[in-house]
Structure formats: structure tokens, C-alpha cells
Design an enzyme around this catalytic site. Sequence first.
Site, PDB file in Angstrom:
ATOM      1  N   GLU A 137     -65.818  12.690  -3.156  1.00 56.42           N
ATOM      2  CA  GLU A 137     -67.126  12.614  -3.832  1.00 56.42           C
ATOM      3  C   GLU A 137     -68.179  13.374  -3.032  1.00 56.42           C
ATOM      4  OE1 GLU A 137     -65.047  10.243  -3.042  1.00 56.42           O
ATOM      5  OE2 GLU A 137     -65.240   8.437  -4.264  1.00 56.42           O
ATOM      6  N   CYS A 148     -69.307   6.080  -0.302  1.00 60.52           N
ATOM      7  CA  CYS A 148     -69.486   7.070  -1.376  1.00 60.52           C
ATOM      8  C   CYS A 148     -70.351   6.495  -2.488  1.00 60.52           C
ATOM      9  CB  CYS A 148     -68.133   7.500  -1.927  1.00 60.52           C
ATOM     10  SG  CYS A 148     -67.208   8.455  -0.729  1.00 60.52           S
ATOM     11  N   ALA A 151     -28.046  13.758   1.908  1.00 59.16           N
ATOM     12  CA  ALA A 151     -27.348  14.946   1.421  1.00 59.16           C
ATOM     13  C   ALA A 151     -25.883  14.587   1.298  1.00 59.16           C
ATOM     14  CB  ALA A 151     -27.526  16.095   2.404  1.00 59.16           C
ATOM     15  N   ALA A 194     -13.981  14.540   7.396  1.00 55.76           N
ATOM     16  CA  ALA A 194     -13.136  13.551   8.076  1.00 55.76           C
ATOM     17  C   ALA A 194     -13.255  13.669   9.599  1.00 55.76           C
ATOM     18  CB  ALA A 194     -11.684  13.733   7.630  1.00 55.76           C
ATOM     19  N   SER A 216     -20.863  17.597   9.857  1.00 60.40           N
ATOM     20  CA  SER A 216     -21.677  17.441   8.649  1.00 60.40           C
ATOM     21  C   SER A 216     -22.715  18.543   8.502  1.00 60.40           C
ATOM     22  CB  SER A 216     -22.372  16.075   8.666  1.00 60.40           C
ATOM     23  OG  SER A 216     -23.255  15.999   9.761  1.00 60.40           O
ATOM     24  N   TRP A 248     -23.575  22.325   7.856  1.00 62.06           N
ATOM     25  CA  TRP A 248     -24.534  21.777   6.927  1.00 62.06           C
ATOM     26  C   TRP A 248     -23.858  21.548   5.599  1.00 62.06           C
ATOM     27  CZ3 TRP A 248     -28.675  20.206   9.298  1.00 62.06           C
ATOM     28  CH2 TRP A 248     -29.104  20.868  10.457  1.00 62.06           C
ATOM     29  N   GLU A 301     -34.070   8.896   6.643  1.00 61.36           N
ATOM     30  CA  GLU A 301     -33.187  10.068   6.615  1.00 61.36           C
ATOM     31  C   GLU A 301     -31.770   9.771   7.049  1.00 61.36           C
ATOM     32  OE1 GLU A 301     -34.041  13.888   7.226  1.00 61.36           O
ATOM     33  OE2 GLU A 301     -36.207  13.769   7.069  1.00 61.36           O
ATOM     34  N   THR A 322     -25.275   3.682   7.220  1.00 62.26           N
ATOM     35  CA  THR A 322     -25.350   2.250   7.575  1.00 62.26           C
ATOM     36  C   THR A 322     -26.770   1.729   7.400  1.00 62.26           C
ATOM     37  OG1 THR A 322     -23.626   2.653   9.219  1.00 62.26           O
ATOM     38  CG2 THR A 322     -24.824   0.570   9.395  1.00 62.26           C
ATOM     39  N   GLY A 324     -27.785   1.670   3.789  1.00 65.82           N
ATOM     40  CA  GLY A 324     -27.174   0.531   3.099  1.00 65.82           C
ATOM     41  C   GLY A 324     -27.941  -0.747   3.369  1.00 65.82           C
TER      42      GLY A 324
HETATM   43  N1  LIG Z   1     -25.649  13.253   4.779  1.00 71.97           N
HETATM   44  C1  LIG Z   1     -26.757  12.715   5.192  1.00 71.97           C
HETATM   45  O1  LIG Z   1     -27.765  12.733   4.497  1.00 71.97           O
HETATM   46  C2  LIG Z   1     -26.790  12.080   6.511  1.00 71.97           C
HETATM   47  C3  LIG Z   1     -28.006  11.672   7.045  1.00 71.97           C
HETATM   48  C4  LIG Z   1     -27.997  11.059   8.277  1.00 71.97           C
HETATM   49  C5  LIG Z   1     -26.810  10.850   8.926  1.00 71.97           C
HETATM   50  N2  LIG Z   1     -25.655  11.262   8.375  1.00 71.97           N
HETATM   51  C6  LIG Z   1     -24.395  11.047   9.068  1.00 71.97           C
HETATM   52  O2  LIG Z   1     -24.272   9.670   9.288  1.00 71.97           O
HETATM   53  C7  LIG Z   1     -23.439   9.480  10.423  1.00 71.97           C
HETATM   54  C8  LIG Z   1     -24.011   8.351  11.260  1.00 71.97           C
HETATM   55  O3  LIG Z   1     -23.891   7.193  10.478  1.00 71.97           O
HETATM   56  P1  LIG Z   1     -24.294   5.769  10.937  1.00 71.97           P
HETATM   57  O4  LIG Z   1     -24.124   4.918   9.743  1.00 71.97           O
HETATM   58  O5  LIG Z   1     -23.619   5.427  12.195  1.00 71.97           O
HETATM   59  O6  LIG Z   1     -25.814   6.013  11.318  1.00 71.97           O
HETATM   60  P2  LIG Z   1     -27.184   5.306  11.032  1.00 71.97           P
HETATM   61  O7  LIG Z   1     -27.195   4.605   9.729  1.00 71.97           O
HETATM   62  O8  LIG Z   1     -28.194   6.360  11.270  1.00 71.97           O
HETATM   63  O9  LIG Z   1     -27.300   4.278  12.207  1.00 71.97           O
HETATM   64  C9  LIG Z   1     -26.696   3.050  12.111  1.00 71.97           C
HETATM   65  C10 LIG Z   1     -27.161   2.211  13.232  1.00 71.97           C
HETATM   66  O10 LIG Z   1     -28.497   1.801  13.026  1.00 71.97           O
HETATM   67  C11 LIG Z   1     -28.719   0.677  13.826  1.00 71.97           C
HETATM   68  N3  LIG Z   1     -29.463  -0.350  13.155  1.00 71.97           N
HETATM   69  C12 LIG Z   1     -30.532  -0.982  13.679  1.00 71.97           C
HETATM   70  N4  LIG Z   1     -30.968  -1.932  12.865  1.00 71.97           N
HETATM   71  C13 LIG Z   1     -30.171  -1.925  11.792  1.00 71.97           C
HETATM   72  C14 LIG Z   1     -30.119  -2.718  10.637  1.00 71.97           C
HETATM   73  N5  LIG Z   1     -30.991  -3.704  10.386  1.00 71.97           N
HETATM   74  N6  LIG Z   1     -29.149  -2.484   9.730  1.00 71.97           N
HETATM   75  C15 LIG Z   1     -28.268  -1.485   9.934  1.00 71.97           C
HETATM   76  N7  LIG Z   1     -28.251  -0.703  11.031  1.00 71.97           N
HETATM   77  C16 LIG Z   1     -29.205  -0.925  11.959  1.00 71.97           C
HETATM   78  C17 LIG Z   1     -27.332   0.101  14.147  1.00 71.97           C
HETATM   79  O11 LIG Z   1     -27.060   0.299  15.528  1.00 71.97           O
HETATM   80  P3  LIG Z   1     -27.622  -0.777  16.554  1.00 71.97           P
HETATM   81  O12 LIG Z   1     -27.242  -2.124  16.014  1.00 71.97           O
HETATM   82  O13 LIG Z   1     -27.055  -0.436  17.855  1.00 71.97           O
HETATM   83  O14 LIG Z   1     -29.085  -0.617  16.536  1.00 71.97           O
HETATM   84  C18 LIG Z   1     -26.394   0.946  13.342  1.00 71.97           C
HETATM   85  O15 LIG Z   1     -25.161   1.135  13.939  1.00 71.97           O
HETATM   86  C19 LIG Z   1     -23.397  10.789  11.149  1.00 71.97           C
HETATM   87  O16 LIG Z   1     -22.105  11.336  10.975  1.00 71.97           O
HETATM   88  C20 LIG Z   1     -24.392  11.634  10.420  1.00 71.97           C
HETATM   89  O17 LIG Z   1     -23.997  12.965  10.393  1.00 71.97           O
HETATM   90  C21 LIG Z   1     -25.625  11.853   7.203  1.00 71.97           C
END
Ligand SMILES: NC(=O)c1ccc[n+]([C@@H]2O[C@H](COP(=O)([O-])OP(=O)(O)OC[C@H]3O[C@@H](n4cnc5c(N)ncnc54)[C@H](OP(=O)(O)O)[C@@H]3O)[C@@H](O)[C@H]2O)c1
Length: 353
Positions: A56, A88, A157, A167, A171, A173, A282, A286, A289
Site C-alpha cells: 500500500e 498501512c 524425484a 539397487a 541416485s 541423477w 527434500e 524414510t 514417510g
Molecule cells: N529421489 C529423491 O527425491 C531422494 C531425495 C532424498 C534422498 N533420496 C535418497 O534417499 C536415500 C536415503 O534415505 P533415508 O530414508 O535413509 O533418508 P532420510 O529419510 O533422509 O533420513 C532418514 C533418517 O531421518 C532421521 N529421522 C529423524 N527423525 C525422524 C522421524 N521422526 N521419522 C523418520 N526419520 C527420522 C532418522 O535417523 P535418526 O533416527 O538417526 O535421526 C532416519 O533414519 C539416499 O539413497 C538418497 O539418495 C532420494
Amino acid sequence: MASVSVDEAMRRAIELAARGLGATSPNPVVGCVLLDAGGEVVGEGFHAYAGGPHAEIVALAQAGTRARGGTAVVTLEPCDHTGRTGPCSHALIAAGVSRVVIAVPDPNPVASGGAATLRAAGVQVALGVRTQEAEAGNVAWLTSMRRGWPYLIWKYAATLDGRSAAADGTSMWITSEAARIDVHALRGTVDAVLAGVGTVLTDDPRLTARNLRDGTLAIRQPLRVVVDSSGRTPADARVRDGAARTWIATAAEVGAGPDGRVDLAALLAELHHRGVRAALLEGGPTLAGAFLAAGLVDRIVGYVAPKLLGAGPAALLGAGVSTIADAIDLEITDVTRVGPDLRITALPRKREG
Ligand SMILES: NC(=O)c1ccc[n+]([C@@H]2O[C@H](COP(=O)([O-])OP(=O)(O)OC[C@H]3O[C@@H](n4cnc5c(N)ncnc54)[C@H](OP(=O)(O)O)[C@@H]3O)[C@@H](O)[C@H]2O)c1
């Protein structure tokens, strides 16, 4: 210049507001068009950065004395408090504006009340022009202000068969350079980028917003947040490189959930407290999820590459779904080709109960 309708002026104000996206946090994006008594545009403005002049004020400065007797068309209720800038509502009254048309009321209890102040001063106030459009343009800020935690976008991605890595764990790119440039632009529109410590240990990402062609950093960098329950982020991890602010969010600092890991709702509340209104999750599968299982994701942006891997980790793990009836239903709101890849934007449908 020919006169324009209030509806047309609001469309323009919404367009102007969008120019501030990514730069105004913890403030909203706001646009303003000032019409003189004859309906001619005499001033335009948008809020460009936090601490800078409000929309404004920019529009009033352009209009000068021509604002007297005119109409201010604003995307958000004018503020009524003195923060880094003055109210404002008072500036509009002082300029002699006779009508203010507002798309969306301000949900922020600290700043709201502008409409009442204007009315009390004899200014005519109308609410509700192009409200849906203006809400959409400010969705992250409005959502986060209304409920007290940031608007969370999960970006991932994957290949066409839903794999986020091969496997053998490689990753980089999965998607094209065009898609990665698009992701950096997305980072530039949020206040924080989140990754799990698993991703930091595997990929050692920088998580900064950069120009991928020459590596230069964007002027404004989101806060980098590593969700790391027990502080496993290595001392030499790239996220600690000093290129942007970084927060290693541990369970000891944030609080722990029942599984002993970082309490995600508490994490988001703390980010809100730190001024984060929009955040980008990003990775990896895990953490994504866990956020999805907790119902904390507002928008999903998936980059899908025309590749098949046949094996390797899925883009999403453990989202609390074990049977098809529990699938997280999505509404796809956009599908855009980015280079050879597809960018799919979807909103999780609210679950019953
Ligand atoms: N394609 C894509 O878009 C993309 C993006 C990112 C990563 N990636 C791939 O993902 C892979 C890594 O996967 P990831 O599943 O191990 O990694 P992540 O999801 O980044 O990290 C998981 C970790 O986060 C921590 N965490 C802390 N609080 C949490 C909670 N409340 N719930 C769940 N986890 C929690 C846990 O470790 P602590 O309990 O020790 O804290 C857990 O092991 C790599 O290979 C990477 O290349 C792919």
C-alpha cells in the site's frame, strides 16, 4: 489512461503480489493497485521483502495526491500495527483514500484490525473480491498463520517405476538438469529446506538454492534443516559449509516422538516460531514417510523421469499404509513437462477422523 474495474485491479494486484514470493517471510506477499476517483490506475505496489515498504505504501507514494478520493485495491487486509514499518491503515486514511477493497482478511492477530480502523475513519471497506485467487497466491503464509506451523511441500524425484535410487544406491541423477534447475527455483520460494540425516550421510547434499549452470548462490537462501535425532551429521558435511544457515535438529533439542526420533510436529512448530512459513521437504523416503503418516504434508511435487530401474529403494517408505483402503489419496492439481521429465503437483486429500 482508461479506467479499470475493481475486479480487474484486483487481478493485477494478485499478479503484483506474486513478485514477492520467496522474499517476504515471515510476512505475506501482498499487492496493491490504487485507482483515482475516476477509476484510473494511479499507483501500484507489492511487498518485496520483509522489513521493506508494504504494498500500500509503495502504491501511495506513486499516486501522491491523486490517491485522495480514490480506491485502494489490496490482496490482504491492510495492517493495523507498527512493526518494522507503520500501519498501512493509517497511511491510507492520511492519503484521503475513500474506499478500500480487500480480497482476504488478515488472519494474523498482531496485524489484523485494519478494516475496522479504516471503517472507523469513514473509509468504505469492501471484502471478498477474487478471494479464492488471492488465497491461492498466499496459500503457504495463510495456512501457516491460521494453524501455527509451516506449509510443507514434499518434493521427490523418481523413475517411472517409483524408484528413488538404483539397487547399488546410486541416485545422481535420476532426473534431468532441467528438473534440477526447477528444484533450485522451488528452493528459492521457501524459507527452509528439510532433509533426513540418512540423505545427508548418503548423498552429502548442499541444500542451497543455486544457479546450476555457474554454481552461484541465490541471494536469499532457505534455512537448511537436517532432521537428525542423535546428531549423526558429520562435521565435514556440506550442509555445514557456511553457504547458508543450517540447523541440525536433534531429538534432544526439539523433543522426541514415541519412537525416540525427532518429534516432527514439534519440529514444525519450532520452525514456525523461527519465522518459517513455507518449507520444502527434500528427502529421503524414510523422513517423507514419517511426515506423510503424521498428516503434515500439504503439497507434493514429484519429478518423474522417463527411466526404469526395476530394483532399488522406493521414493516413499513407511507412510503408515499397509492395505489399499489406507492409501493416501491425492488430488493432482498440475502436470507440467520439465525437459524430458514430468513434474506432478498433488494435494493429499484430508482423511476422515
Ligand atoms: N529421489 C529423491 O527425491 C531422494 C531425495 C532424498 C534422498 N533420496 C535418497 O534417499 C536415500 C536415503 O534415505 P533415508 O530414508 O535413509 O533418508 P532420510 O529419510 O533422509 O533420513 C532418514 C533418517 O531421518 C532421521 N529421522 C529423524 N527423525 C525422524 C522421524 N521422526 N521419522 C523418520 N526419520 C527420522 C532418522 O535417523 P535418526 O533416527 O538417526 O535421526 C532416519 O533414519 C539416499 O539413497 C538418497 O539418495 C532420494
